[in-house]
Design a protein around this motif. Structure first.
Motif, PDB file in Angstrom:
ATOM      1  N   GLU A  21       0.827  -1.198   0.000  1.00  0.00           N
ATOM      2  CA  GLU A  21       0.000   0.000   0.000  1.00  0.00           C
ATOM      3  C   GLU A  21       0.864   1.251   0.000  1.00  0.00           C
ATOM      4  N   ALA A  22       0.454   2.253  -0.761  1.00  0.00           N
ATOM      5  CA  ALA A  22       1.154   3.536  -0.807  1.00  0.00           C
ATOM      6  C   ALA A  22       0.159   4.644  -0.487  1.00  0.00           C
ATOM      7  N   PHE A  23       0.666   5.746   0.020  1.00  0.00           N
ATOM      8  CA  PHE A  23      -0.174   6.884   0.361  1.00  0.00           C
ATOM      9  C   PHE A  23      -0.008   7.974  -0.681  1.00  0.00           C
ATOM     10  N   VAL A  24      -1.107   8.613  -1.012  1.00  0.00           N
ATOM     11  CA  VAL A  24      -1.092   9.782  -1.891  1.00  0.00           C
ATOM     12  C   VAL A  24      -1.425  10.972  -1.005  1.00  0.00           C
ATOM     13  N   ARG A  25      -0.483  11.879  -0.883  1.00  0.00           N
ATOM     14  CA  ARG A  25      -0.654  13.060  -0.041  1.00  0.00           C
ATOM     15  C   ARG A  25      -0.995  14.235  -0.939  1.00  0.00           C
ATOM     16  N   THR A  26      -2.065  14.935  -0.601  1.00  0.00           N
ATOM     17  CA  THR A  26      -2.538  16.022  -1.451  1.00  0.00           C
ATOM     18  C   THR A  26      -2.635  17.317  -0.663  1.00  0.00           C
ATOM     19  N   LEU A  27      -2.596  18.405  -1.389  1.00  0.00           N
ATOM     20  CA  LEU A  27      -2.691  19.723  -0.795  1.00  0.00           C
ATOM     21  C   LEU A  27      -3.594  20.583  -1.682  1.00  0.00           C
ATOM     22  N   GLU A  28      -4.646  21.134  -1.090  1.00  0.00           N
ATOM     23  CA  GLU A  28      -5.553  22.042  -1.791  1.00  0.00           C
ATOM     24  C   GLU A  28      -5.375  23.416  -1.162  1.00  0.00           C
ATOM     25  N   ILE A  40      -2.406  20.063  -5.673  1.00  0.00           N
ATOM     26  CA  ILE A  40      -1.190  19.306  -5.961  1.00  0.00           C
ATOM     27  C   ILE A  40      -1.163  18.021  -5.139  1.00  0.00           C
ATOM     28  N   CYS A  41      -0.451  17.023  -5.655  1.00  0.00           N
ATOM     29  CA  CYS A  41      -0.291  15.753  -4.948  1.00  0.00           C
ATOM     30  C   CYS A  41       1.138  15.273  -5.134  1.00  0.00           C
ATOM     31  N   ASN A  42       1.581  14.418  -4.231  1.00  0.00           N
ATOM     32  CA  ASN A  42       2.927  13.876  -4.377  1.00  0.00           C
ATOM     33  C   ASN A  42       2.911  12.784  -5.438  1.00  0.00           C
ATOM     34  N   GLY A  43       4.039  12.539  -6.056  1.00  0.00           N
ATOM     35  CA  GLY A  43       4.128  11.490  -7.065  1.00  0.00           C
ATOM     36  C   GLY A  43       4.464  12.040  -8.433  1.00  0.00           C
ATOM     37  N   PHE A  44       4.373  11.157  -9.417  1.00  0.00           N
ATOM     38  CA  PHE A  44       4.773  11.510 -10.770  1.00  0.00           C
ATOM     39  C   PHE A  44       3.616  11.568 -11.749  1.00  0.00           C
ATOM     40  N   LYS A  45       2.393  11.314 -11.280  1.00  0.00           N
ATOM     41  CA  LYS A  45       1.253  11.401 -12.191  1.00  0.00           C
ATOM     42  C   LYS A  45       0.094  12.106 -11.500  1.00  0.00           C
ATOM     43  N   THR A  58      -8.991  17.058  -9.654  1.00  0.00           N
ATOM     44  CA  THR A  58      -7.758  16.547 -10.250  1.00  0.00           C
ATOM     45  C   THR A  58      -6.578  17.248  -9.604  1.00  0.00           C
ATOM     46  N   PHE A  59      -5.720  16.478  -8.950  1.00  0.00           N
ATOM     47  CA  PHE A  59      -4.529  16.999  -8.314  1.00  0.00           C
ATOM     48  C   PHE A  59      -3.358  16.864  -9.280  1.00  0.00           C
ATOM     49  N   GLU A  60      -2.582  17.931  -9.413  1.00  0.00           N
ATOM     50  CA  GLU A  60      -1.424  17.949 -10.291  1.00  0.00           C
ATOM     51  C   GLU A  60      -0.223  17.352  -9.561  1.00  0.00           C
ATOM     52  N   ALA A  61       0.508  16.497 -10.238  1.00  0.00           N
ATOM     53  CA  ALA A  61       1.666  15.836  -9.628  1.00  0.00           C
ATOM     54  C   ALA A  61       2.773  16.850  -9.365  1.00  0.00           C
ATOM     55  N   LEU A 112      -5.305   6.505   0.185  1.00  0.00           N
ATOM     56  CA  LEU A 112      -4.658   5.251  -0.171  1.00  0.00           C
ATOM     57  C   LEU A 112      -4.587   5.203  -1.693  1.00  0.00           C
ATOM     58  N   ALA A 113      -3.461   4.762  -2.236  1.00  0.00           N
ATOM     59  CA  ALA A 113      -3.321   4.700  -3.689  1.00  0.00           C
ATOM     60  C   ALA A 113      -4.340   3.751  -4.307  1.00  0.00           C
ATOM     61  N   SER A 114      -4.772   2.748  -3.555  1.00  0.00           N
ATOM     62  CA  SER A 114      -5.744   1.788  -4.077  1.00  0.00           C
ATOM     63  C   SER A 114      -7.187   2.294  -4.003  1.00  0.00           C
TER      64      SER A 114
END
Length: 168
Positions: A21-28, A40-45, A58-61, A112-114
């Motif tokens: 499991e991976a976490f997607v951290r976002t900021l609005e 924005i969100c962490n990651g590459f996509k 839609t969060f921008e990587a 959660l990424a899933s």
């Protein structure tokens, strides 16, 4: 299993090597002076995530660095966000907010990424306290609990709530 037990197990798996499991951290980040929030969100996509109020956004990587709040009794709690590769867009938004003397707020969500349909933790709502820019990096310290700046008593007696006060 309770929700807290499931979340604790996921945290253990994410920290341990080879976790599934991976976490997607976002900021609005929002401000009344802007036409739309910055997402924005962490990651590459880029990710399409559901919010707690039923919106799909839609969060921008981006490359987000997060310094979590210290667990102490200082009277205020703060998170610090560092966003890389921001070019001049962040500075432009900061100038708009300063010109309008508007308050900039941020909402930090963890998914959660899933399962991107809703945050896996309660969102953290904060006020952006300041900003600093170094080359193409933006640093945004945000406070989410300001005990020192909280008025006491919170209910203020005024003539709108208590009309008889105007006769004193």
């Amino acid at each position: 299993m309770t929700d807290s037990a499931i979340l604790e197990q996921i945290y253990r798996e994410a920290v341990a090597s080879g976790g599934k499991e991976a976490f997607v951290r976002t900021l609005e980040i929002t401000c009344p002076a802007w036409s739309a929030p910055v997402l924005i969100c962490n990651g590459f996509k880029d990710r399409i995530c559901g919010t707690e109020d039923g919106r799909l956004v839609t969060f921008e990587a981006a490359n987000i660095g997060i310094a979590l709040a210290a667990k102490n009794n200082k009277g205020n709690q703060a998170l610090a966000f560092g966003v890389d590769n921001t070019t001049g867009r962040v500075r432009h938004y900061a100038d708009q907010a300063l010109d309008a003397s508007a308050r900039v707020t941020a909402v930090y969500r963890v998914y959660l990424a899933s399962d991107l349909s809703a945050p896996c933790e309660k969102p953290c709502r904060m006020t952006v306290q300041s900003d600093s820019f170094e080359s193409n990096n933006a640093n945004l310290p945000c406070g989410f609990f300001d005990l020192i700046g909280t008025g006491f008593p919170r209910d203020v007696a005024n003539t709108k709530r208590f009309p008889a006060l105007k006769y004193l």
